[in-house]
Design a protein around this motif. Structure first.
Motif, short mmCIF file in Angstrom:
data_model
loop_
_atom_site.label_atom_id
_atom_site.label_comp_id
_atom_site.label_asym_id
_atom_site.label_seq_id
_atom_site.Cartn_x
_atom_site.Cartn_y
_atom_site.Cartn_z
N LEU A 18 0.84 -1.20 0.00
CA LEU A 18 0.00 0.00 0.00
C LEU A 18 0.87 1.25 0.00
CD1 LEU A 18 -2.73 1.53 0.41
CD2 LEU A 18 -2.39 1.18 2.87
N TYR A 21 2.47 1.75 -3.40
CA TYR A 21 1.47 2.25 -4.35
C TYR A 21 1.26 3.75 -4.18
CZ TYR A 21 -3.04 2.56 -6.81
OH TYR A 21 -4.05 2.90 -7.67
N THR A 25 2.27 7.01 -6.78
CA THR A 25 1.30 7.97 -7.31
C THR A 25 1.69 9.40 -6.92
OG1 THR A 25 -0.16 7.71 -5.37
CG2 THR A 25 -0.59 6.30 -7.28
N ALA A 182 -1.51 2.23 -12.33
CA ALA A 182 -2.87 2.74 -12.13
C ALA A 182 -2.97 4.23 -12.45
CB ALA A 182 -3.32 2.48 -10.69
N TRP A 186 -5.42 4.87 -15.31
CA TRP A 186 -6.74 5.38 -14.86
C TRP A 186 -6.52 6.51 -13.86
CZ3 TRP A 186 -5.87 -0.05 -13.65
CH2 TRP A 186 -6.25 -0.91 -14.68
N TYR A 189 -9.12 7.54 -11.17
CA TYR A 189 -9.57 6.58 -10.16
C TYR A 189 -8.42 5.97 -9.35
CZ TYR A 189 -13.64 6.90 -13.16
OH TYR A 189 -14.69 7.38 -13.91
N ALA A 190 -7.19 6.36 -9.68
CA ALA A 190 -6.02 5.68 -9.10
C ALA A 190 -5.96 5.80 -7.58
CB ALA A 190 -4.74 6.24 -9.72
N TRP A 192 -8.49 5.98 -5.47
CA TRP A 192 -9.56 5.29 -4.75
C TRP A 192 -9.16 3.88 -4.36
CZ3 TRP A 192 -13.26 7.70 -2.47
CH2 TRP A 192 -13.72 8.92 -2.97
N LEU A 193 -8.31 3.25 -5.16
CA LEU A 193 -7.90 1.88 -4.86
C LEU A 193 -7.16 1.77 -3.54
CD1 LEU A 193 -7.67 -1.08 -5.59
CD2 LEU A 193 -5.67 -0.54 -7.00
N PRO A 194 -6.16 2.63 -3.24
CA PRO A 194 -5.49 2.48 -1.95
C PRO A 194 -6.39 2.79 -0.76
CG PRO A 194 -4.73 4.46 -3.07
CD PRO A 194 -5.51 3.66 -4.07
N LEU A 196 -9.59 1.96 -0.57
CA LEU A 196 -10.30 0.69 -0.37
C LEU A 196 -9.36 -0.37 0.18
CD1 LEU A 196 -12.84 -1.06 -0.73
CD2 LEU A 196 -12.12 -1.47 -3.09
N TRP A 197 -8.14 -0.39 -0.32
CA TRP A 197 -7.10 -1.32 0.12
C TRP A 197 -6.86 -1.17 1.63
CZ3 TRP A 197 -2.18 -1.67 -3.40
CH2 TRP A 197 -1.31 -2.65 -2.94
#
Length: 211
Positions: A18, A21, A25, A182, A186, A189-190, A192-194, A196-197
């Protein structure tokens, strides 16, 4: 890493991923500055003070934000007791969600501030006696312990657990690959994934604490 059980080791590797990631970004979004790697920002601060003094405020503020994140996460961890991991990771998820919202609104400075706060707080996930037992956003120590453990194994002096430190580093490295992919694929939206992670990790941490 060697002093924690397998489920917590997996949690640590996932949390390091995480961090990788998020740092990737941030690196791509903010002129090659970091949101979790403060050694890199410290070097940038030193270089900027000499070469471009007017830009030195950027790494200085990132370092300050990281320290504030660690401080706030430490206070929360102390109050949360046995649910420390759940509380800290929930805070990280909330901060990352805020960064995602800010990013969608083109508020890059706010997004970066929330990212660096989240990465500072994340380091309070694994503690022993009020101090960090597993660093999740910096891997120099993990690589040193991996190499020392491997040398000890070759010399026949033990070295058990060296693979766990390697896995921690690999987690961060693969997370960075995922973050870069990501963001470049994208961008809207990149972040939002972490978020949720981190929420999933918080729920897993709560389950581990209850077992």
């Amino acid at each position: 890493m060697n002093s924690i059980d397998r489920s917590r080791r997996r949690l640590a590797v996932a949390a390091a991923a995480l961090a990788g990631y998020v740092d990737a970004t941030g690196f791509l979004s903010a002129n090659s500055y970091f949101v979790s790697f403060m050694s890199g920002n410290t070097t940038r601060l030193g270089v900027d003070l000499v070469a471009n003094p007017h830009t030195a405020v950027v790494p200085a503020l990132l370092i300050l934000g990281f320290v504030v994140g660690v401080f706030g996460g430490a206070l929360l961890a102390a109050k949360a007791g046995q649910q420390r991991k759940f509380a800290v990771l929930s805070l990280v998820a909330a901060l990352l969600a805020g960064a995602a919202v800010a990013g969608r609104s083109a508020e890059l400075e706010l997004a970066m501030a929330l990212l660096v706060l989240a990465m500072g707080a994340l380091n309070n996930t694994f503690q022993r006696d009020g101090e960090v037992s597993v660093g999740l956003t910096y891997m120099t120590g993990a690589l040193v312990r991996f190499a020392q453990g491997l040398a000890a194994k070759v010399l026949g002096n033990g070295g058990a657990g060296w693979g766990s430190w390697l896995m921690l580093w690999l987690g961060l490295a693969l997370g960075a690959v995922a973050g870069a992919f990501a963001l470049l694929t994208w961008p809207a939206y990149a972040l939002w994934l972490p978020a949720l992670w981190a929420l999933v990790l918080a729920l897993l941490a709560r389950r581990i604490a209850l077992n």
